[in-house]
Design a protein around this motif. Structure first.
Motif, PDB file in Angstrom:
ATOM      1  N   GLY A 201       0.713  -0.841   0.026  1.00 58.40           N
ATOM      2  CA  GLY A 201      -0.033  -0.636  -0.413  1.00 58.40           C
ATOM      3  C   GLY A 201       0.179   1.374   0.272  1.00 58.40           C
ATOM      4  O   GLY A 201       0.056   2.422  -0.374  1.00 58.40           O
ATOM      5  N   SER A 213     -13.516  -4.464  -7.674  1.00 54.49           N
ATOM      6  CA  SER A 213     -12.400  -3.907  -6.488  1.00 54.49           C
ATOM      7  C   SER A 213     -12.132  -5.361  -5.916  1.00 54.49           C
ATOM      8  O   SER A 213     -10.792  -4.791  -5.472  1.00 54.49           O
ATOM      9  CB  SER A 213     -13.045  -3.150  -5.902  1.00 54.49           C
ATOM     10  OG  SER A 213     -14.847  -3.067  -5.082  1.00 54.49           O
ATOM     11  N   ALA A 214     -12.601  -6.236  -6.086  1.00 55.03           N
ATOM     12  CA  ALA A 214     -12.295  -7.420  -4.984  1.00 55.03           C
ATOM     13  C   ALA A 214     -11.121  -7.699  -5.721  1.00 55.03           C
ATOM     14  O   ALA A 214      -9.293  -8.137  -4.973  1.00 55.03           O
ATOM     15  CB  ALA A 214     -13.232  -8.571  -5.475  1.00 55.03           C
ATOM     16  N   TYR A 216      -8.292  -6.074  -6.206  1.00 54.69           N
ATOM     17  CA  TYR A 216      -6.947  -4.748  -5.626  1.00 54.69           C
ATOM     18  C   TYR A 216      -7.030  -5.148  -3.782  1.00 54.69           C
ATOM     19  O   TYR A 216      -6.648  -4.512  -3.841  1.00 54.69           O
ATOM     20  CB  TYR A 216      -7.864  -3.238  -6.055  1.00 54.69           C
ATOM     21  CG  TYR A 216      -7.944  -2.971  -6.886  1.00 54.69           C
ATOM     22  CD1 TYR A 216      -7.977  -3.252  -8.468  1.00 54.69           C
ATOM     23  CD2 TYR A 216      -9.407  -2.061  -7.639  1.00 54.69           C
ATOM     24  CE1 TYR A 216      -7.990  -2.875  -9.384  1.00 54.69           C
ATOM     25  CE2 TYR A 216      -9.575  -1.455  -9.001  1.00 54.69           C
ATOM     26  CZ  TYR A 216      -9.349  -2.032  -9.625  1.00 54.69           C
ATOM     27  OH  TYR A 216      -9.331  -1.740 -10.630  1.00 54.69           O
ATOM     28  N   ILE A 217      -7.257  -6.112  -4.225  1.00 52.38           N
ATOM     29  CA  ILE A 217      -7.586  -6.916  -2.080  1.00 52.38           C
ATOM     30  C   ILE A 217      -7.289  -8.100  -2.145  1.00 52.38           C
ATOM     31  O   ILE A 217      -7.947  -8.279  -2.448  1.00 52.38           O
ATOM     32  CB  ILE A 217      -9.250  -6.297  -1.354  1.00 52.38           C
ATOM     33  CG1 ILE A 217      -9.136  -4.843  -1.706  1.00 52.38           C
ATOM     34  CG2 ILE A 217      -8.753  -6.073   0.134  1.00 52.38           C
ATOM     35  CD1 ILE A 217     -10.698  -4.370  -1.134  1.00 52.38           C
ATOM     36  N   GLN A 218      -5.908  -8.323  -1.250  1.00 52.63           N
ATOM     37  CA  GLN A 218      -5.432  -9.278  -1.243  1.00 52.63           C
ATOM     38  C   GLN A 218      -5.462  -9.683   0.320  1.00 52.63           C
ATOM     39  O   GLN A 218      -4.490  -8.999   1.339  1.00 52.63           O
ATOM     40  CB  GLN A 218      -4.970  -9.975  -1.903  1.00 52.63           C
ATOM     41  CG  GLN A 218      -4.457 -11.216  -1.457  1.00 52.63           C
ATOM     42  CD  GLN A 218      -2.852 -11.752  -2.775  1.00 52.63           C
ATOM     43  OE1 GLN A 218      -2.995 -11.567  -3.872  1.00 52.63           O
ATOM     44  NE2 GLN A 218      -2.059 -12.483  -1.796  1.00 52.63           N
ATOM     45  N   GLU A 220      -4.840  -8.836   3.830  1.00 55.59           N
ATOM     46  CA  GLU A 220      -5.272  -7.739   4.889  1.00 55.59           C
ATOM     47  C   GLU A 220      -4.782  -6.249   3.792  1.00 55.59           C
ATOM     48  O   GLU A 220      -4.512  -5.012   4.159  1.00 55.59           O
ATOM     49  CB  GLU A 220      -3.936  -7.789   5.925  1.00 55.59           C
ATOM     50  CG  GLU A 220      -5.021  -8.652   7.401  1.00 55.59           C
ATOM     51  CD  GLU A 220      -6.856  -7.938   6.937  1.00 55.59           C
ATOM     52  OE1 GLU A 220      -6.504  -7.038   7.557  1.00 55.59           O
ATOM     53  OE2 GLU A 220      -7.304  -8.747   7.251  1.00 55.59           O
ATOM     54  N   SER A 221      -4.375  -6.892   2.411  1.00 55.49           N
ATOM     55  CA  SER A 221      -3.511  -5.582   1.920  1.00 55.49           C
ATOM     56  C   SER A 221      -4.482  -4.978   0.580  1.00 55.49           C
ATOM     57  O   SER A 221      -5.093  -5.790   0.435  1.00 55.49           O
ATOM     58  CB  SER A 221      -1.970  -6.826   1.048  1.00 55.49           C
ATOM     59  OG  SER A 221      -0.818  -7.256   1.587  1.00 55.49           O
ATOM     60  N   ARG A 222      -3.998  -4.142   0.293  1.00 53.26           N
ATOM     61  CA  ARG A 222      -4.995  -3.733   0.103  1.00 53.26           C
ATOM     62  C   ARG A 222      -4.257  -2.316  -1.277  1.00 53.26           C
ATOM     63  O   ARG A 222      -3.187  -1.504  -1.195  1.00 53.26           O
ATOM     64  CB  ARG A 222      -5.720  -2.380  -0.016  1.00 53.26           C
ATOM     65  CG  ARG A 222      -7.129  -1.631  -0.370  1.00 53.26           C
ATOM     66  CD  ARG A 222      -7.474  -0.463   0.366  1.00 53.26           C
ATOM     67  NE  ARG A 222      -8.422  -1.069   0.963  1.00 53.26           N
ATOM     68  CZ  ARG A 222      -9.819  -1.772   0.311  1.00 53.26           C
ATOM     69  NH1 ARG A 222     -10.394  -0.929  -0.674  1.00 53.26           N
ATOM     70  NH2 ARG A 222     -10.594  -1.511   1.372  1.00 53.26           N
ATOM     71  N   PHE A 271      -1.989 -10.848  -5.196  1.00 53.29           N
ATOM     72  CA  PHE A 271      -2.835 -10.282  -6.022  1.00 53.29           C
ATOM     73  C   PHE A 271      -2.865 -11.058  -6.956  1.00 53.29           C
ATOM     74  O   PHE A 271      -3.281 -10.608  -7.999  1.00 53.29           O
ATOM     75  CB  PHE A 271      -2.306  -8.272  -6.283  1.00 53.29           C
ATOM     76  CG  PHE A 271      -2.751  -7.986  -5.277  1.00 53.29           C
ATOM     77  CD1 PHE A 271      -3.445  -7.413  -4.735  1.00 53.29           C
ATOM     78  CD2 PHE A 271      -0.878  -7.454  -4.640  1.00 53.29           C
ATOM     79  CE1 PHE A 271      -4.162  -6.088  -3.570  1.00 53.29           C
ATOM     80  CE2 PHE A 271      -1.776  -6.512  -3.063  1.00 53.29           C
ATOM     81  CZ  PHE A 271      -2.828  -6.392  -2.653  1.00 53.29           C
TER      82      PHE A 271
END
Length: 307
Positions: A201, A213-214, A216-218, A220-222, A271
């Motif tokens: 991040g 948008s899912a 872009y998130i893995q 706890e990382s965004r 990701f």
């Protein structure tokens, strides 16, 4: 200003559409079977009807105005819809002739384009009087063109919630991808995963318009999305500046990006995503024998291309 479309306006729009498609008056002459003075007169009359300047012509050559570009795109949609209407009407009489329009998501791999070509060839061979118009659209446009009736079939990946108004035909193929960066990017040196103190991040990322948008998130990382692109090609160009990380399908890095040295962030384990490939059509599109055959052939040749 035009308040209502008349039959004469359709004829004028067809002239403009040919000129814009051919990128000039002279090039449009054999297509329209009209001489240049008559083409010029038709364009002038259309401009008067619309109260807009559609193009500039002179020593600098042919050039469309911004207004002309909009009219051209809208005209394309109108004529695609006309062609689709005629095609569907004929099929009600078991007359399988005319034009069908296929839309491919921009940025699909060469193997996919070759598979589409083989499927189209097979369809045209089986149905003698069929002509196929192949177009490309950006990822965030494919659902709209399927719904709007501008085309008959769309070949695209899809990762969003599937609308009930679109039919999805699986071709049993999934496009895999992951997070990439340029070889000059600070994260490129971490080949076996990111150290505990390095947070994804903290690094600017580029997103793709229309992707869920899912992705872009893995855990706890965004991703820190700072800007967007409308295509994977544009995203790859931004990544190569060394300023951004971004999501790319693996086939792009193997084909278009083979010589660029793109690096999968963290050894390629961050990701990761998978997008299933579909042939799509709007629920209002009548799947006659031509389109059913085309879908079957697309599925077959796409599957064969992956062997």
């Amino acid at each position: 200003m035009l308040n209502r479309l008349q039959e004469s306006d359709i004829k004028l729009l067809r002239v403009f559409y040919a000129v814009a498609s051919c990128n000039g008056f002279t090039a449009a002459e054999p297509v329209l079977r009209m001489q240049r003075p008559n083409i010029s007169a038709a364009i002038k009359k259309l401009e008067e009807r619309l109260d807009l300047v559609l193009c500039h012509r002179g020593r600098g050559g042919f050039q469309m105005t911004k207004e002309g570009e909009v009219v051209f795109q809208e005209t394309k949609r109108i004529f695609n819809a006309f062609d689709n209407f005629v095609f569907n009407l004929k099929s009600l009489h078991d007359d399988y002739s005319g034009h069908i329009t296929l839309v491919l998501m921009a940025g699909l791999p060469l193997s996919m384009h070759l598979a589409v070509s083989k499927a189209v060839k097979s369809t045209m061979k089986k149905f003698d009087d069929i002509h196929v118009n192949i177009q490309t659209r950006l990822y965030n446009e494919v659902e709209h063109v399927a719904l709007s009736g501008e085309c008959h079939l769309v070949i695209s990946t899809y990762d969003m919630v599937k609308p009930e108004s679109v039919t999805f035909h699986s071709v049993n193929h999934t496009c895999l991808g992951r997070l990439y960066c340029a070889p000059s990017h600070p994260l490129a040196k971490y080949k076996e995963g990111l150290p505990a103190g390095v947070k994804i991040g903290d690094y600017p990322a580029i997103g793709i318009s229309g992707l869920s948008s899912a992705n872009y998130i893995q855990d706890e990382s965004r991703l820190a999305i700072q800007t967007f692109s409308d295509s994977f090609d544009g995203c790859m160009s931004a990544i190569m500046t060394g300023e951004y990380v971004g999501l790319l399908p693996d086939y792009m890095t193997k084909e278009q990006g083979a010589g660029l040295g793109l690096v999968p962030v963290g050894g390629g384990k961050m990701f990761e995503f998978s997008h299933e490939l579909f042939v799509m059509n709007g629920k209002n599109t009548r799947l006659n024998p031509v389109l059913r055959h085309c879908i079957k052939e697309l599925s077959y040749f796409i599957k064969e291309s992956q062997k």
